[in-house]
Design a protein around this motif. Structure first.
Motif, PDB file in Angstrom:
ATOM      1  N   ASP A   7       0.820  -1.217   0.000  1.00  0.00           N
ATOM      2  CA  ASP A   7       0.000   0.000   0.000  1.00  0.00           C
ATOM      3  C   ASP A   7       0.850   1.262   0.000  1.00  0.00           C
ATOM      4  OD1 ASP A   7      -2.232  -1.605   0.046  1.00  0.00           O
ATOM      5  OD2 ASP A   7      -2.516  -1.467   2.214  1.00  0.00           O
ATOM      6  N   ASN A   8       1.848   1.310   0.881  1.00  0.00           N
ATOM      7  CA  ASN A   8       2.684   2.503   0.975  1.00  0.00           C
ATOM      8  C   ASN A   8       3.455   2.760  -0.319  1.00  0.00           C
ATOM      9  OD1 ASN A   8       1.789   2.800   3.567  1.00  0.00           O
ATOM     10  ND2 ASN A   8       3.768   2.524   4.559  1.00  0.00           N
ATOM     11  N   GLU A   9       3.913   1.702  -0.967  1.00  0.00           N
ATOM     12  CA  GLU A   9       4.645   1.853  -2.224  1.00  0.00           C
ATOM     13  C   GLU A   9       3.739   2.414  -3.319  1.00  0.00           C
ATOM     14  OE1 GLU A   9       8.036  -1.656  -1.718  1.00  0.00           O
ATOM     15  OE2 GLU A   9       6.036  -2.161  -2.491  1.00  0.00           O
ATOM     16  N   ASN A  10       2.501   1.935  -3.369  1.00  0.00           N
ATOM     17  CA  ASN A  10       1.543   2.476  -4.337  1.00  0.00           C
ATOM     18  C   ASN A  10       1.281   3.958  -4.077  1.00  0.00           C
ATOM     19  OD1 ASN A  10       0.354   0.584  -6.384  1.00  0.00           O
ATOM     20  ND2 ASN A  10       0.054  -0.701  -4.581  1.00  0.00           N
ATOM     21  N   LEU A  11       1.109   4.315  -2.812  1.00  0.00           N
ATOM     22  CA  LEU A  11       0.859   5.713  -2.465  1.00  0.00           C
ATOM     23  C   LEU A  11       2.091   6.579  -2.716  1.00  0.00           C
ATOM     24  CD1 LEU A  11      -1.172   5.112   0.816  1.00  0.00           C
ATOM     25  CD2 LEU A  11      -2.077   5.994  -1.345  1.00  0.00           C
ATOM     26  N   ASP A  12       3.276   6.008  -2.510  1.00  0.00           N
ATOM     27  CA  ASP A  12       4.510   6.757  -2.769  1.00  0.00           C
ATOM     28  C   ASP A  12       4.666   7.087  -4.251  1.00  0.00           C
ATOM     29  OD1 ASP A  12       5.394   7.021  -0.172  1.00  0.00           O
ATOM     30  OD2 ASP A  12       6.594   5.182  -0.197  1.00  0.00           O
ATOM     31  N   MET A  50      -1.009  11.945   5.606  1.00  0.00           N
ATOM     32  CA  MET A  50      -1.828  11.659   6.792  1.00  0.00           C
ATOM     33  C   MET A  50      -2.491  10.288   6.686  1.00  0.00           C
ATOM     34  SD  MET A  50      -3.518  15.342   7.867  1.00  0.00           S
ATOM     35  CE  MET A  50      -4.173  15.756   6.242  1.00  0.00           C
ATOM     36  N   LEU A  51      -2.883   9.897   5.482  1.00  0.00           N
ATOM     37  CA  LEU A  51      -3.470   8.567   5.295  1.00  0.00           C
ATOM     38  C   LEU A  51      -2.459   7.493   5.670  1.00  0.00           C
ATOM     39  CD1 LEU A  51      -5.674   6.632   4.214  1.00  0.00           C
ATOM     40  CD2 LEU A  51      -4.646   6.910   1.949  1.00  0.00           C
ATOM     41  N   ILE A  52      -1.223   7.644   5.213  1.00  0.00           N
ATOM     42  CA  ILE A  52      -0.177   6.666   5.546  1.00  0.00           C
ATOM     43  C   ILE A  52       0.029   6.605   7.052  1.00  0.00           C
ATOM     44  CG2 ILE A  52       2.289   6.177   5.325  1.00  0.00           C
ATOM     45  CD1 ILE A  52       2.131   7.379   2.484  1.00  0.00           C
ATOM     46  N   SER A  53       0.020   7.758   7.704  1.00  0.00           N
ATOM     47  CA  SER A  53       0.247   7.811   9.162  1.00  0.00           C
ATOM     48  C   SER A  53      -0.923   7.240   9.954  1.00  0.00           C
ATOM     49  CB  SER A  53       0.497   9.256   9.601  1.00  0.00           C
ATOM     50  OG  SER A  53       1.642   9.782   8.991  1.00  0.00           O
ATOM     51  N   ASN A  54      -2.139   7.383   9.409  1.00  0.00           N
ATOM     52  CA  ASN A  54      -3.349   7.035  10.168  1.00  0.00           C
ATOM     53  C   ASN A  54      -4.092   5.818   9.627  1.00  0.00           C
ATOM     54  OD1 ASN A  54      -3.062   9.341  11.873  1.00  0.00           O
ATOM     55  ND2 ASN A  54      -3.932  10.623  10.257  1.00  0.00           N
ATOM     56  N   LYS A  55      -3.448   5.040   8.754  1.00  0.00           N
ATOM     57  CA  LYS A  55      -4.193   3.981   8.067  1.00  0.00           C
ATOM     58  C   LYS A  55      -4.642   2.853   8.990  1.00  0.00           C
ATOM     59  CE  LYS A  55      -0.201   1.375   6.367  1.00  0.00           C
ATOM     60  NZ  LYS A  55       0.445   0.839   5.148  1.00  0.00           N
ATOM     61  N   ASP A  56      -4.159   2.833  10.233  1.00  0.00           N
ATOM     62  CA  ASP A  56      -4.643   1.849  11.194  1.00  0.00           C
ATOM     63  C   ASP A  56      -5.803   2.381  12.021  1.00  0.00           C
ATOM     64  OD1 ASP A  56      -2.788  -0.113  10.444  1.00  0.00           O
ATOM     65  OD2 ASP A  56      -1.248   0.741  11.748  1.00  0.00           O
ATOM     66  N   GLN A  57      -6.202   3.636  11.779  1.00  0.00           N
ATOM     67  CA  GLN A  57      -7.322   4.239  12.506  1.00  0.00           C
ATOM     68  C   GLN A  57      -8.490   4.410  11.539  1.00  0.00           C
ATOM     69  OE1 GLN A  57      -6.253   7.499  15.239  1.00  0.00           O
ATOM     70  NE2 GLN A  57      -4.133   7.217  14.596  1.00  0.00           N
ATOM     71  N   LEU A  63     -11.962   9.473   6.653  1.00  0.00           N
ATOM     72  CA  LEU A  63     -11.923  10.905   6.361  1.00  0.00           C
ATOM     73  C   LEU A  63     -10.943  11.211   5.228  1.00  0.00           C
ATOM     74  CD1 LEU A  63     -12.789  13.792   7.103  1.00  0.00           C
ATOM     75  CD2 LEU A  63     -10.952  13.809   8.808  1.00  0.00           C
ATOM     76  N   HIS A  64      -9.750  10.619   5.277  1.00  0.00           N
ATOM     77  CA  HIS A  64      -8.746  10.875   4.247  1.00  0.00           C
ATOM     78  C   HIS A  64      -9.195  10.340   2.887  1.00  0.00           C
ATOM     79  CE1 HIS A  64      -6.271  12.357   7.377  1.00  0.00           C
ATOM     80  NE2 HIS A  64      -5.884  11.189   7.851  1.00  0.00           N
ATOM     81  N   VAL A  65      -9.838   9.184   2.882  1.00  0.00           N
ATOM     82  CA  VAL A  65     -10.328   8.606   1.619  1.00  0.00           C
ATOM     83  C   VAL A  65     -11.365   9.531   0.986  1.00  0.00           C
ATOM     84  CG1 VAL A  65     -11.664   6.717   0.604  1.00  0.00           C
ATOM     85  CG2 VAL A  65      -9.816   6.219   2.205  1.00  0.00           C
TER      86      VAL A  65
END
Length: 213
Positions: A7-12, A50-57, A63-65
């Protein structure tokens, strides 16, 4: 989505495309239009961070989506439609006035007295819009934008899902722990975020092509 990447690689990848687009925008004129694209891309980048930082919440992910989905529609609309850009700039005045009036209403309700500073700020804001080439406008109708650009089904799905998880709905309040423990919901939300980040990448490529043409 590239299934070989996490997921993080796709977002990066999206962040990298945004960075390249910002670099190209920095090489051309500082028109209001170009600056608005820069500001939108910077906001999208912040949402991804913020999505990467909060993706477990679950609540914050929802909200970010939703914000990424809206930003995708807004930047696409502004890039493709000159009238939309003019409306976007005019929304600054309306948003500012709404905030000032909101604070003033709170003061009136609590203290029965308006703030002279807020009144002055309102007058200054009105003068700025009067001296500009823009007219005060209300916000974009996101549902209408989704329909215009072929994302109406996504709109209904995202708002139905995210609103239940962002607002204090009965479902969220009474079953949050069960939702949060079920990582399938997290995975679905992240999948949706990555999909619309890739849509944003396409808009970035369109912006790049327009600069390099």
């Amino acid at each position: 989505m590239n299934t070989h990447l996490n997921d993080n690689e796709n977002l990066d990848i999206t962040k990298t495309v945004i960075t390249k687009t910002l670099q190209l925008l920095d090489t051309i004129s500082n028109s209001d239009f170009n600056i608005s694209l820069i500001k939108l891309l910077q906001e999208i980048d912040r949402e991804i961070v913020m999505l990467i930082s909060n993706k477990d919440q679950l609540t914050l992910t929802s909200l970010h989506v939703r914000n990424i989905f809206e930003l995708h529609l807004i930047i696409k609309h502004i890039f493709l439609n000159k009238k939309a850009f003019n409306s976007w700039m005019g929304q600054i005045h309306k948003d500012t006035v709404d905030i000032i009036d909101g604070f003033n209403s709170l003061l009136l309700n609590k203290n029965k007295k308006e703030s002279t500073r807020l009144i002055a700020a309102r007058e200054q804001t009105d003068e700025i819009i009067q001296d500009s080439q823009y007219s005060s406008k209300g916000p974009f109708n996101i549902k209408s934008l989704a329909e215009t650009y072929g994302f109406i089904d996504d709109y209904f799905a995202i708002y139905k899902l995210c609103s239940k998880l962002v607002h204090p709905s009965s479902l969220k309040v009474n079953t949050y722990s069960a939702f949060d423990a079920n990582k399938n919901y997290h995975s679905i939300l992240i999948y949706v975020a990555i999909y619309f980040c890739q849509q944003i990448e396409q808009t970035c490529h369109d912006i790049q092509n327009s600069i390099q043409a």
